[in-house]
Design a protein around this motif. Structure first.
Motif, PDB file in Angstrom:
ATOM      1  N   LEU A 114       0.847  -1.189   0.000  1.00  0.00           N
ATOM      2  CA  LEU A 114       0.000   0.000   0.000  1.00  0.00           C
ATOM      3  C   LEU A 114       0.884   1.241   0.000  1.00  0.00           C
ATOM      4  O   LEU A 114       1.799   1.365   0.822  1.00  0.00           O
ATOM      5  CB  LEU A 114      -0.886  -0.020   1.244  1.00  0.00           C
ATOM      6  N   LEU A 115       0.628   2.178  -0.924  1.00  0.00           N
ATOM      7  CA  LEU A 115       1.422   3.397  -1.036  1.00  0.00           C
ATOM      8  C   LEU A 115       0.581   4.605  -0.650  1.00  0.00           C
ATOM      9  O   LEU A 115      -0.584   4.697  -1.023  1.00  0.00           O
ATOM     10  CB  LEU A 115       1.936   3.593  -2.470  1.00  0.00           C
ATOM     11  N   ALA A 116       1.196   5.533   0.082  1.00  0.00           N
ATOM     12  CA  ALA A 116       0.485   6.746   0.491  1.00  0.00           C
ATOM     13  C   ALA A 116       1.438   7.932   0.412  1.00  0.00           C
ATOM     14  O   ALA A 116       2.651   7.784   0.560  1.00  0.00           O
ATOM     15  CB  ALA A 116      -0.037   6.601   1.926  1.00  0.00           C
ATOM     16  N   ALA A 117       0.873   9.115   0.172  1.00  0.00           N
ATOM     17  CA  ALA A 117       1.683  10.328   0.097  1.00  0.00           C
ATOM     18  C   ALA A 117       0.918  11.486   0.708  1.00  0.00           C
ATOM     19  O   ALA A 117      -0.274  11.666   0.452  1.00  0.00           O
ATOM     20  CB  ALA A 117       2.046  10.661  -1.346  1.00  0.00           C
ATOM     21  N   ALA A 118       1.611  12.258   1.527  1.00  0.00           N
ATOM     22  CA  ALA A 118       1.035  13.464   2.112  1.00  0.00           C
ATOM     23  C   ALA A 118       1.425  14.660   1.271  1.00  0.00           C
ATOM     24  O   ALA A 118       2.588  14.805   0.894  1.00  0.00           O
ATOM     25  CB  ALA A 118       1.537  13.647   3.545  1.00  0.00           C
ATOM     26  N   CYS A 119       0.449  15.493   0.948  1.00  0.00           N
ATOM     27  CA  CYS A 119       0.723  16.785   0.318  1.00  0.00           C
ATOM     28  C   CYS A 119       1.549  16.621  -0.960  1.00  0.00           C
ATOM     29  O   CYS A 119       1.197  15.867  -1.849  1.00  0.00           O
ATOM     30  CB  CYS A 119       1.411  17.675   1.351  1.00  0.00           C
ATOM     31  N   GLY A 154      -6.268   3.673  -8.055  1.00  0.00           N
ATOM     32  CA  GLY A 154      -5.549   2.505  -8.549  1.00  0.00           C
ATOM     33  C   GLY A 154      -6.238   1.200  -8.222  1.00  0.00           C
ATOM     34  O   GLY A 154      -7.272   1.158  -7.544  1.00  0.00           O
ATOM     35  N   GLU A 155      -5.652   0.119  -8.694  1.00  0.00           N
ATOM     36  CA  GLU A 155      -6.211  -1.210  -8.452  1.00  0.00           C
ATOM     37  C   GLU A 155      -6.269  -1.493  -6.960  1.00  0.00           C
ATOM     38  O   GLU A 155      -5.275  -1.382  -6.249  1.00  0.00           O
ATOM     39  CB  GLU A 155      -5.344  -2.266  -9.150  1.00  0.00           C
ATOM     40  N   GLY A 156      -7.455  -1.809  -6.470  1.00  0.00           N
ATOM     41  CA  GLY A 156      -7.634  -2.065  -5.056  1.00  0.00           C
ATOM     42  C   GLY A 156      -7.470  -0.835  -4.193  1.00  0.00           C
ATOM     43  O   GLY A 156      -7.336  -0.957  -2.978  1.00  0.00           O
ATOM     44  N   GLU A 157      -7.487   0.325  -4.835  1.00  0.00           N
ATOM     45  CA  GLU A 157      -7.271   1.601  -4.134  1.00  0.00           C
ATOM     46  C   GLU A 157      -6.024   1.519  -3.252  1.00  0.00           C
ATOM     47  O   GLU A 157      -6.020   1.907  -2.089  1.00  0.00           O
ATOM     48  CB  GLU A 157      -8.507   1.988  -3.309  1.00  0.00           C
ATOM     49  N   ARG A 158      -4.931   1.051  -3.845  1.00  0.00           N
ATOM     50  CA  ARG A 158      -3.689   0.857  -3.094  1.00  0.00           C
ATOM     51  C   ARG A 158      -2.759   2.058  -3.162  1.00  0.00           C
ATOM     52  O   ARG A 158      -1.626   1.986  -2.682  1.00  0.00           O
ATOM     53  CB  ARG A 158      -2.964  -0.391  -3.595  1.00  0.00           C
ATOM     54  N   ILE A 159      -3.214   3.159  -3.768  1.00  0.00           N
ATOM     55  CA  ILE A 159      -2.441   4.397  -3.760  1.00  0.00           C
ATOM     56  C   ILE A 159      -3.300   5.474  -3.110  1.00  0.00           C
ATOM     57  O   ILE A 159      -4.403   5.771  -3.578  1.00  0.00           O
ATOM     58  CB  ILE A 159      -2.030   4.822  -5.180  1.00  0.00           C
ATOM     59  N   LEU A 160      -2.817   6.039  -2.022  1.00  0.00           N
ATOM     60  CA  LEU A 160      -3.558   7.042  -1.262  1.00  0.00           C
ATOM     61  C   LEU A 160      -2.795   8.361  -1.280  1.00  0.00           C
ATOM     62  O   LEU A 160      -1.571   8.374  -1.192  1.00  0.00           O
ATOM     63  CB  LEU A 160      -3.746   6.586   0.186  1.00  0.00           C
ATOM     64  N   MET A 161      -3.537   9.467  -1.377  1.00  0.00           N
ATOM     65  CA  MET A 161      -2.921  10.793  -1.365  1.00  0.00           C
ATOM     66  C   MET A 161      -3.762  11.758  -0.552  1.00  0.00           C
ATOM     67  O   MET A 161      -4.991  11.719  -0.612  1.00  0.00           O
ATOM     68  CB  MET A 161      -2.783  11.334  -2.795  1.00  0.00           C
ATOM     69  N   ALA A 162      -3.085  12.636   0.191  1.00  0.00           N
ATOM     70  CA  ALA A 162      -3.760  13.705   0.918  1.00  0.00           C
ATOM     71  C   ALA A 162      -3.420  15.031   0.271  1.00  0.00           C
ATOM     72  O   ALA A 162      -2.402  15.162  -0.419  1.00  0.00           O
ATOM     73  CB  ALA A 162      -3.341  13.700   2.380  1.00  0.00           C
ATOM     74  N   GLY A 163      -4.270  16.033   0.508  1.00  0.00           N
ATOM     75  CA  GLY A 163      -4.032  17.365  -0.024  1.00  0.00           C
ATOM     76  C   GLY A 163      -2.999  18.111   0.795  1.00  0.00           C
ATOM     77  O   GLY A 163      -2.032  17.521   1.288  1.00  0.00           O
TER      78      GLY A 163
END
Length: 340
Positions: free
Chosen positions: A117-122, A168-177
């Motif tokens: 699972l990948l995530a990024a802030a801002c 993305g597939e399975g919503e495995r990429i998350l991003m915040a504003g």
């Protein structure tokens, strides 16, 4: 009863990472499972997540604000991961990033292919875009960087108003504003990995309020971009001083000496907006200031900034800002007064 293993979240520290977001994420993830039990029963609970600060070489460094950041490991030494989270980057909107994060991008692509699972802030989302992970997908980042993201990566569907995007597939990429929406991201990650109940515990412990309205209410609608077209730049200067006049676009066009078609084409090319859209942004930004600093009626503010029809002003404000003028005043005037 056999307890599930503690899940590891890698916090990717780059030279441009801000210490506040990096260590804020570290604290929040470390708290999962542990701190609610301290408050409620006087003893720490079992930690459910293990945050790990990682970088390309694992070496300590000074962040952009001078704070010392000491990674726990280098990328090559990372074991099994449940998620990877990128804090925001202290970079200018127009700063080129191509070739700057090659090692990180290769690592992220490989981990994404493994199902992490990948995530990024801002602004951390800019690295996802450079990696090609957002092509053909929805995305968000800090409101001041959304135009840059859209222009550099036209295949990405950028949602400037949203404070959180799962794609993305399975919503495995998350991003915040932008700004503190990293708190939304952290809660969302905890809910995905551990469960909603634990995410709610953290929200109550840390007094986290979800950014339900997205990031539009916080965004500055105008840009301070300098344009190379001297004729259009002159029109911008005039508009900044006379936006409240009845026919500002006609006057700008007359001052430019261009035909209507040429003026509108060159203005859009230089600023990314039509002349009328530009005037609207100037007027609405000024209206925000009046709503924050005065008790004037909305109708009087509408007239002040150039709108004879207050109902049109309300509709336009709501569409562009995401709140009605009254809602905006309640939120931001009280905030301003509390800080005085």
């Amino acid at each position: 009863m056999l307890q599930p293993p503690v899940m590891t979240i890698a916090l990717l520290a780059t030279r441009e990472a801000t210490a506040s977001t990096l260590y804020g994420l570290y604290d929040l993830f470390s708290s999962a499972g542990r701190d609610w039990e301290i408050v409620m029963h006087g003893r720490p609970g079992r930690a459910l997540l293990e945050p790990l600060i990682v970088s390309v070489d694992g070496q300590g460094y000074r962040a952009g604000n001078g704070a010392w950041i000491q990674p726990d490991a280098k990328l090559a030494d990372c074991a099994a991961l449940s998620a990877i989270c990128i804090p925001d980057l202290m970079v200018a909107p127009d700063e080129p990033l191509s070739g700057h994060y090659d090692a990180e991008i290769e690592w992220l692509r490989a981990r994404h292919a493994q199902g992490v699972l990948l995530a990024a802030a801002c602004t951390g989302a800019l690295i996802f875009a450079e990696a090609g992970l957002l092509d053909g997908r929805d995305a968000t980042t800090h409101w001041a960087y959304c135009d840059t993201l859209a222009k550099r990566h036209p295949k990405v569907r950028v949602h400037a108003h949203r404070a959180l995007v799962a794609t993305g597939e399975g919503e495995r990429i998350l991003m915040a504003g932008g700004g503190t929406s990293w708190l939304d991201l952290a809660l969302f990650l905890v809910a995905r990995l551990v469960g909603t109940e634990e995410a709610m515990h953290l929200a109550r412990l840390y007094l986290i309020d979800w950014h339900r309205e997205g990031q539009r209410p916080y965004a500055a609608l105008t840009t301070s971009r300098q344009v190379e077209d001297a004729v259009i730049a002159k029109a911008q200067v005039w508009a900044a001083q006379h936006y409240d006049t009845p026919t500002p676009v006609c006057t700008m066009m007359q001052l430019s000496g261009l035909t209507e078609r040429s003026f509108k084409r060159r203005f859009k090319l230089a600023t990314g907006m039509t002349p009328m859209e530009y005037v609207h942004t100037l007027r609405l930004e000024e209206a925000k200031q009046y709503l924050e600093t005065t008790d004037e009626p909305v109708e009087a503010i509408a007239e002040r900034v150039g709108y004879a029809d207050a109902s049109f002003f309300r509709r336009l404000f709501g569409r562009r800002v995401g709140l009605t003028p009254s809602q905006y005043r309640r939120r931001f005037r009280s905030m301003r007064l509390a800080m005085q």
